[in-house]
Scaffold this active site. Structure first.
Site, short mmCIF file in Angstrom:
data_model
loop_
_atom_site.label_atom_id
_atom_site.label_comp_id
_atom_site.label_asym_id
_atom_site.label_seq_id
_atom_site.Cartn_x
_atom_site.Cartn_y
_atom_site.Cartn_z
N ASP A 147 103.23 24.60 40.71
CA ASP A 147 103.73 24.40 42.25
C ASP A 147 104.20 23.10 42.14
OD1 ASP A 147 102.71 27.05 42.87
OD2 ASP A 147 100.67 26.36 43.58
N GLU A 182 95.82 36.27 56.72
CA GLU A 182 95.33 37.31 55.67
C GLU A 182 95.03 36.50 54.56
OE1 GLU A 182 98.56 40.15 55.13
OE2 GLU A 182 98.95 40.22 57.23
N LYS A 187 95.03 35.53 50.62
CA LYS A 187 96.05 35.77 49.62
C LYS A 187 95.44 36.12 48.39
CE LYS A 187 100.16 33.57 47.87
NZ LYS A 187 100.03 33.81 46.65
N ASP A 211 94.94 37.02 44.71
CA ASP A 211 95.24 36.44 43.36
C ASP A 211 95.19 37.37 42.33
OD1 ASP A 211 96.37 34.61 41.77
OD2 ASP A 211 94.82 33.45 41.29
N TYR A 216 98.81 45.24 51.88
CA TYR A 216 99.16 44.23 53.06
C TYR A 216 100.30 44.45 53.68
CZ TYR A 216 101.66 41.81 49.26
OH TYR A 216 102.23 41.62 48.15
N LYS A 235 98.06 27.25 50.85
CA LYS A 235 97.11 27.27 49.39
C LYS A 235 96.01 26.14 49.53
CE LYS A 235 99.81 29.20 46.26
NZ LYS A 235 100.03 28.90 44.93
N CYS A 242 68.18 28.49 14.42
CA CYS A 242 68.18 29.17 15.81
C CYS A 242 67.42 28.16 16.67
CB CYS A 242 67.63 30.33 15.93
SG CYS A 242 66.92 31.00 17.55
N CYS A 288 63.96 29.54 17.72
CA CYS A 288 62.69 30.07 16.76
C CYS A 288 63.05 29.16 15.50
CB CYS A 288 62.75 31.57 16.83
SG CYS A 288 63.92 32.15 15.85
N CYS A 338 70.98 34.77 15.67
CA CYS A 338 69.75 34.67 15.27
C CYS A 338 69.17 35.80 14.76
CB CYS A 338 68.80 34.05 16.25
SG CYS A 338 67.09 34.19 16.00
N CYS A 388 62.66 36.75 18.13
CA CYS A 388 62.82 35.31 18.45
C CYS A 388 62.63 35.44 20.07
CB CYS A 388 64.27 35.34 18.36
SG CYS A 388 64.85 33.81 19.19
S1 IVH Z 1 103.13 39.13 52.01
C1 IVH Z 1 106.75 39.00 52.27
N1 IVH Z 1 100.39 39.26 51.94
O1 IVH Z 1 101.47 36.60 47.27
C2 IVH Z 1 105.80 38.09 51.64
N2 IVH Z 1 101.57 38.73 49.98
O2 IVH Z 1 103.48 34.43 46.66
C3 IVH Z 1 105.23 38.33 50.40
N3 IVH Z 1 99.93 38.22 48.13
O3 IVH Z 1 103.08 38.20 44.69
C4 IVH Z 1 104.22 39.31 50.40
N4 IVH Z 1 97.98 38.52 49.26
O4 IVH Z 1 101.61 39.94 46.10
C5 IVH Z 1 101.50 38.99 51.17
N5 IVH Z 1 98.16 39.27 52.15
C6 IVH Z 1 99.43 38.91 51.52
C7 IVH Z 1 99.10 38.67 50.03
C8 IVH Z 1 100.34 38.56 49.48
C9 IVH Z 1 98.47 38.11 48.10
C10 IVH Z 1 100.93 37.86 46.82
C11 IVH Z 1 101.98 38.71 46.97
C12 IVH Z 1 103.00 37.99 46.34
C13 IVH Z 1 102.62 36.67 46.32
C14 IVH Z 1 103.69 35.97 47.00
#
Ligand code: IVH
Length: 644
Positions: free
Chosen positions: A7, A85, A87, A89, A197, A289, A383, A386, A401, A406
């Site tokens: 990033d 919302e 995010k 992962d 989403y 983030k 071990c 034991c 072991c 044990c």
């Molecule tokens: S909106 C139009 N909402 O984040 C903007 N994305 O960096 C993009 N992701 O791979 C989509 N949770 O799949 C949105 N609540 C959320 C999200 C979300 C996870 C992921 C998305 C994309 C990445 C973007």
């Protein structure tokens, strides 16, 4: 490269390119989103590109973002507020529905072209194969994130370690890796989940809503799961407070990985006015983030824990270090080979990563910081519990072991049996198990079922209430299905997945016991190694006797067939909140599902009832506000016994 480092470099490159546009090369990563699709899957061009998001790492950056969009679109953007919302992962996917029926599922790929992974998507049980309701446009795309729940992720990795296979670095890799397996039957054995989403309709006029927060409600009405903790924020101050709560309060309780929050301008018409920057990122949304979850510390010691199968698991003892608000002292190291491969030495400065609830991972040493006093490490020859000489079978990554009696193995066997993924006996953690074994009350898992509240009350730390609760929790575990029992027995090589495959195939303990090695190996997903281990287990006199004793104590030796068509809760949606008197959350969920109901995370008008225990959260208030019925555990049981 760590995410945080990526990033940082990406942003530096973006800034440079902005200042010197002529230096931007056609292959700059800023012009591309994600990895190119693999050749093995058919390609699928997205009708509308799947965008990426710009990041804000601080509250000031969020405010700067708001200032920018206000400058472009006016204070209008603040009128309807923001949709905040989680995010998720995981791996981004786009699901196409025609006449409400799922016809395509594709990964994001490079944002323009993804991979058509429809057969794999169909195996994800959260993904509706048909959208509910009458207001569904056609065609329509549902966008969202496929993810791997933490608890199941850990179980799978433990499974893989035991088999000596490579583990996944994190749930995100596990999710996107599983989604891109060419054999969808393997994907089906992975418990992937989904949160939606976004909605992309061919013609926006067909969408009956005008706000992103309504899009999320609509998705829920269609039967698409939406991530919890979403909030309609009226101002950026509310967004900032929400983000603080997510990072410091909600995050620790989530069973899935998030890497921040997403903030979206709520009014869809304004989103369109704001548009997209460089074909890559929308101007109308930003990712907030969290601080990177990597820290550097000293590896003080490597210790070895004896697993229930006798596997010797090395783990790192660290100079305590704070990562993302929690102090980390231990990290798993899996096996000796991994330690050698990473060239980890005792005394090294090391990088440690913690992603949400996942057990901390030791990324590796920082060799530049070595002083020359670091020591290489090898598995002890005896071990640690034991003293029996350890063995390592050919082709196995783990040392063992071999002593079945044990004490280390015995403790672990009981702890594993009681653990969440197995019999899920609330209140029977590591220290309680050690206490029971030390007091001579239990030597194996069958003994647990003979315990009485009187016996427990004599032990330190037990009051009459807690003693009765533990006995009740043990008693309740008799109802666990065969799959959990098989996993709980700790048969070598039989992880949660294998246990489920075996239970589903053989249905009863007797049928499995009667099967020979060849018959077991013929089960899809079960190999020779597991088959041999299972037959050896039942042929062994000690374990056969243990299984008999569990039968006498009336444990469930059967796997129920999936939800009955006439279950008492058929078609009902249930939300669970608070601590229930005897059932764990998992057990309550299983009860509801076995009766044909569905458990969701957030309360809406569509919720059939809320099951509430002690210390319920805001969900109870919301239910009361909406006039949704509230039941306690007893009332749930009554309802379940009314029919079916
Ligand atoms: S909106 C139009 N909402 O984040 C903007 N994305 O960096 C993009 N992701 O791979 C989509 N949770 O799949 C949105 N609540 C959320 C999200 C979300 C996870 C992921 C998305 C994309 C990445 C973007």
């Amino acid at each position: 490269m760590s995410d945080a480092e990526y990033d940082r470099l990406f942003r530096e490159l973006q800034a440079l390119e902005l200042e010197h546009p002529s230096l931007r090369t056609p292959d700059s990563p800023t012009l591309r989103v994600g990895a190119p699709p693999l050749t093995a899957f058919p390609k699928r061009t997205h009708a509308v590109p799947m965008l990426s998001l710009a990041n804000a790492f601080t509250d000031d950056e969020l405010l700067a973002w708001e200032e920018r969009i206000v400058r472009i679109a006016g204070t209008e953007v603040q009128r309807r507020g923001y949709s905040a919302e989680l995010k998720i992962d995981g791996g981004a996917v786009s699901l196409t529905y025609v006449d409400g029926v799922l016809v395509h599922g594709a990964t994001r790929g490079n944002g323009m072209v993804g991979e058509d992974v429809t057969p794999n998507i169909r195996t994800v049980r959260d993904v509706p194969l048909r959208l509910r309701g009458r207001r569904v446009p056609s065609p329509v795309e549902v966008r969202g994130e496929i993810y791997y729940p933490f608890d199941l992720f850990e179980r799978m990795n433990e499974d893989l370690v035991r088999k000596g296979e490579r583990v996944f670095a994190n749930p995100r890799n596990a999710a996107s890796g599983s989604l891109r397996l060419l054999d969808s039957s393997i994907t089906a054995s992975r418990p992937l989940r989904f949160f939606g989403y976004g909605i992309v309709a061919g013609d926006d006029a067909q969408l009956p809503v005008h706000l992103q927060t309504d899009v999320l409600d609509l998705l829920e009405q269609w039967g698409v799961p939406v991530a919890p903790h979403r909030r309609h924020c009226a101002s950026m101050a509310e967004v900032i407070e929400w983000a603080r709560q997510v990072e410091h309060e909600y995050r620790a309780d989530l069973n899935f990985a998030i890497d921040g929050g997403v903030v979206k301008v709520n009014e869809i018409a304004l989103q369109q006015d704001l548009g997209v920057i460089g074909g890559r990122e929308p101007r109308w949304a930003i990712a907030r983030k969290f601080a990177p979850d990597i820290a550097e510390t000293t590896l003080l010691e490597i210790r070895v824990n004896v697993g229930r199968t006798g596997a010797l698991n090395p783990y790192a003892v660290l100079d305590p270090v704070e990562i993302g608000g929690t102090t980390v002292t231990y990290a798993t190291l899996h096996n000796e080979d991994l330690i050698l491969r990473k060239d980890l030495r005792v005394g090294d400065r090391v990088q440690v990563k913690r992603a949400g609830e996942v057990i901390p991972q030791l990324i590796g040493p920082v060799p530049e910081q070595r002083t020359g006093h670091e020591r290489r490490w090898h598995m002890p020859s005896r071990c640690p519990a034991c003293g029996t000489p350890v063995v390592r079978d050919e082709g196995e990554a783990m040392h063992f072991c071999p002593n079945a009696a044990c004490v280390g193995r015995r403790l672990e066997a009981i702890r594993h049996f009681a653990s969440k993924g197995a019999m899920d006996i609330r209140g029977l953690g590591e220290s309680r198990v050690a206490q029971l074994v030390d007091a001579g009350l239990v030597t194996d898992v069958a003994d647990l079922y003979d315990l009485t509240a009187d016996q427990l009350q004599g032990l330190e730390g037990f009051a009459s209430r807690s003693a009765e609760q533990l006995v009740a929790a043990i008693d309740a575990s008799r109802a666990q299905p065969l799959s959990r029992l098989l996993f709980g027995l700790g048969i070598r090589h039989v992880g949660a997945t294998a246990a489920e495959l075996l239970a589903r195939e053989f249905r009863t303990m007797d049928a499995l016991r009667a099967a020979d090695e060849e018959r077991i190996a013929a089960v899809h997903g079960i190999g020779e190694v597991i088959a041999r281990s299972v037959t050896e287990y039942f042929a062994d006199r000690t374990s056969a006797k243990l299984v008999d004793r569990l039968g006498v104590r009336k444990l469930t030796f059967e796997e129920p067939v999936s939800a009955p068509a006439d279950g008492a809760l058929r078609g009902q949606t249930v939300v669970i909140t608070g601590t229930l008197p005897t059932l764990s959350r998992q057990q309550a969920t299983a009860l509801v599902e076995q009766s044909g109901g569905r458990v969701t995370d957030s309360v809406s008008k569509k919720t059939s009832f809320v099951l509430a225990g002690e210390n319920p959260g805001s969900k109870l208030e919301k239910a009361k506000g909406l006039g949704v019925e509230v039941l306690n555990e007893d009332q749930l049981r009554q309802r379940l016994s009314q029919r079916g």
